[in-house]
Enzyme design. Structure first.
Site, PDB file in Angstrom:
ATOM      1  N   ARG A 370       0.715  -1.315  -0.035  1.00 51.28           N
ATOM      2  CA  ARG A 370      -0.037   0.156   0.104  1.00 51.28           C
ATOM      3  C   ARG A 370       0.739   1.136   0.039  1.00 51.28           C
ATOM      4  NH1 ARG A 370      -2.935  -2.997   3.844  1.00 51.28           N
ATOM      5  NH2 ARG A 370      -4.488  -4.240   2.715  1.00 51.28           N
ATOM      6  N   VAL A 371       2.074   1.084   0.578  1.00 49.64           N
ATOM      7  CA  VAL A 371       2.646   2.680   0.714  1.00 49.64           C
ATOM      8  C   VAL A 371       4.154   2.636   0.106  1.00 49.64           C
ATOM      9  CG1 VAL A 371       1.693   3.212   2.849  1.00 49.64           C
ATOM     10  CG2 VAL A 371       3.833   2.022   2.819  1.00 49.64           C
TER      11      VAL A 371
END
Ligand code: ATP
Ligand code: MG
Length: 508
Positions: A370-371
């Site tokens: 996700r990041v």
């Protein structure tokens, strides 16, 4: 009478304890003396230590250590860290007034330790710079920064499709024997090309498996920048429970000094089982799904300690790769869903892919980071941007076209591209790829150089590529992939592919 009989030792111990208590009365330290009310399964119920705190270190007879796991009105439950059956009901217990701490510092690098920092590799004590409690608060939001620098794992499927950034928490999850540990070890080994310190925490693994990890890092990685914290399957439940926390404190020492650390926890499923066992034995209130004691909160506050710190806090980072095991690929079970919601993404390993010789057996559809995308080197993002989409489309098409024949040329091209991607993503262990190799392969893929090439040729290409890229004029890799660099990289791949094909033809 010889002085080392058990009685003499016990007497000594008592004398020493009373000494400490006496010192405490003089205000040296707040300690107390209590008694074991009952003891079973490594858990001692202790009375008389009214001042004791959570996680306080207790000293039992014969220098056995334990720590406070839960506090009741009149008694407390303590977990013995090494239990040989010599602590009995009625024996005395000394409160130390100190919470459980581990030695930390650069002196631990290269060492194999138990979760209390006692050496397991050789008889030389670790040179600790300091001691830190095993539970420490996670950095506050204001002390953090965005994840922006990459952790290069050297594994193409991760670096290209699910990039990990410094300060990220990425879960490695899958069934038994699907290559979870291998991927984490490859990622640690690749840190020999970086400045990262690695901490490998083993919880409840077979001693032989741990030995293999240590040997792999010693043979291929940077052991002088790696710390092994080991509580193997035969260690006490107390030690297994402490291990990941101790690992985090050991890694945080580096994070808090502006350095970068990577922690692997192998694995949190076993840690959850240990927590459940201890919680049941200490009669903690029942929680969800037969997990007494809040294991979600336990793991959440542990993994929150992985962070990228702001420049005001020195700019250090701690990246966590926790491992979790599933049963029959069930990601919806209690512990997997807990961990998936705590982390910033998951790499899912699949048994059927593993059986089909796709190694690493990463399920591209279920995995996510996700990041990390923001931390991926821009040059890599340029050539890897379409990869996941192309590959997912290919997997669907492959299912559809399994029984029919392919007439559509566009579909044929997509399938050829997909097969090339699959061959590229298949990567043996200990074969880390550096950025130029990854760029060259992906740019060549984009230009169609690898379409319709057999998988064994692509495997050979991967083997020979590093040497070919190092030959002659070095190709400088900047922040952006300018056309001349890109062409130079693709040209070398094209030549190499032609050379391998010719050699194969000559052999046949
Ligand atoms: P466990 O659940 O027992 O901890 P695991 O998921 O950690 O297993 P590993 O022990 O890492 O799995 O790997 C299982 C086997 O697969 C090992 O024999 C390992 O050598 C092999 N393996 C893993 N990755 C690869 C790879 N990329 N190439 C070839 N073999 C691999
Ligand atoms: Mg494993």
């Amino acid at each position: 009478m010889p002085t080392d009989t058990p009685d003499a030792t016990a007497g000594d111990w008592l004398r020493r304890s009373r000494d400490v208590v006496a010192r405490a009365r003089l205000g040296v330290r707040s300690v107390g003396l209590g008694h074991v009310v009952r003891i079973a399964d490594g858990i001692a119920i202790v009375s008389g230590l009214a001042q004791a705190r959570m996680h306080e270190l207790l000293r039992f007879q014969h220098d056995h250590m334990g720590f406070v796991l839960s506090l009741d009105e009149d008694t407390l439950a303590a977990v013995l860290l090494d239990d040989d059956g010599s602590v009995e009901a009625g024996s005395e217990v000394l409160g130390t007034g100190e919470v459980l701490r581990v030695p930390v510092g650069p002196g631990l690098l290269g060492r194999v330790l138990d979760p209390l920092g006692r050496p397991l590799d050789r008889d030389e004590p670790v040179a600790a710079a300091d001691h830190l409690p095993i539970e420490r608060p996670a950095p506050a939001i204001i002390e953090r920064d965005l994840v922006s620098e990459p952790v290069a794992t050297g594994v193409l499927v991760i670096d290209a499709m699910f990039p990990i950034g410094r300060g990220q928490r990425e879960l490695l999850i899958g069934d038994r024997a699907t290559g979870k540990t291998s991927l984490a070890v490859d990622a640690m080994i690749n840190q020999k090309h970086s400045d990262m310190v690695c901490v490998y925490v083993s919880v409840g693994q077979r001693a032989h498996a741990v030995q293999q990890v240590i040997e792999a890092v010693r043979a291929h990685g940077a052991p002088e920048r790696t710390i092994f914290v080991v509580a193997s399957a035969s260690a006490s439940a107390g030690l297994q429970w402490v291990a990941p926390f101790a690992g985090f404190s050991i890694a945080e020492y580096f994070r808090d000094r502006g350095q970068h650390a990577l922690i692997v926890i192998d694995d949190l499923t076993k840690h959850a089982a240990t927590h459940r066992e201890l919680a049941l034995l200490t009669h903690q209130p029942a929680g969800r799904e037969a997990y007494p004691g809040d294991v979600f909160y336990l793991h959440a506050r542990m993994l929150e300690r992985a962070a990228k710190l702001s420049s005001a806090r020195g700019g250090g980072s701690l990246t966590a790769l926790p491992i979790a095991q599933t049963e029959a690929g069930n990601l919806a079970a209690y512990i997997p869903t807990n961990l998936i919601s705590i982390t910033d993404g998951q790499i899912v390993f699949d048994t059927s892919l593993f059986a089909a010789d796709q190694r690493p057996a990463v399920d591209v559809g279920l995995s996510v980071s996700r990041v990390g995308g923001k931390a991926q080197p821009p040059v890599l993002r340029e050539v890897a941007g379409q990869l996941r989409l192309q590959y997912s489309q290919f997997l669907e098409l492959e299912l559809f076209t399994r029984f029919g024949n392919l007439s559509d040329t566009r579909v044929k091209a997509q399938i050829a591209r997909g097969r090339a991607i699959r061959a590229l993503l298949t990567q043996p262990r200990f074969a880390a790829q550096q950025l130029p190799e990854q760029l060259a392969q992906l740019a060549a893929l984009d230009d169609g150089v690898l379409d319709d090439q057999p998988a064994d040729l692509i495997a050979e290409l991967r083997r020979q590529l590093p040497a070919r890229l190092a030959e002659g004029q070095p190709i400088p890799i900047g922040d952006a992939l300018d056309p001349s660099t890109r062409n130079a990289l693709v040209k070398r791949v094209r030549e190499l592919v032609a050379g391998i094909a010719a050699a194969k033809g000559a052999q046949a």
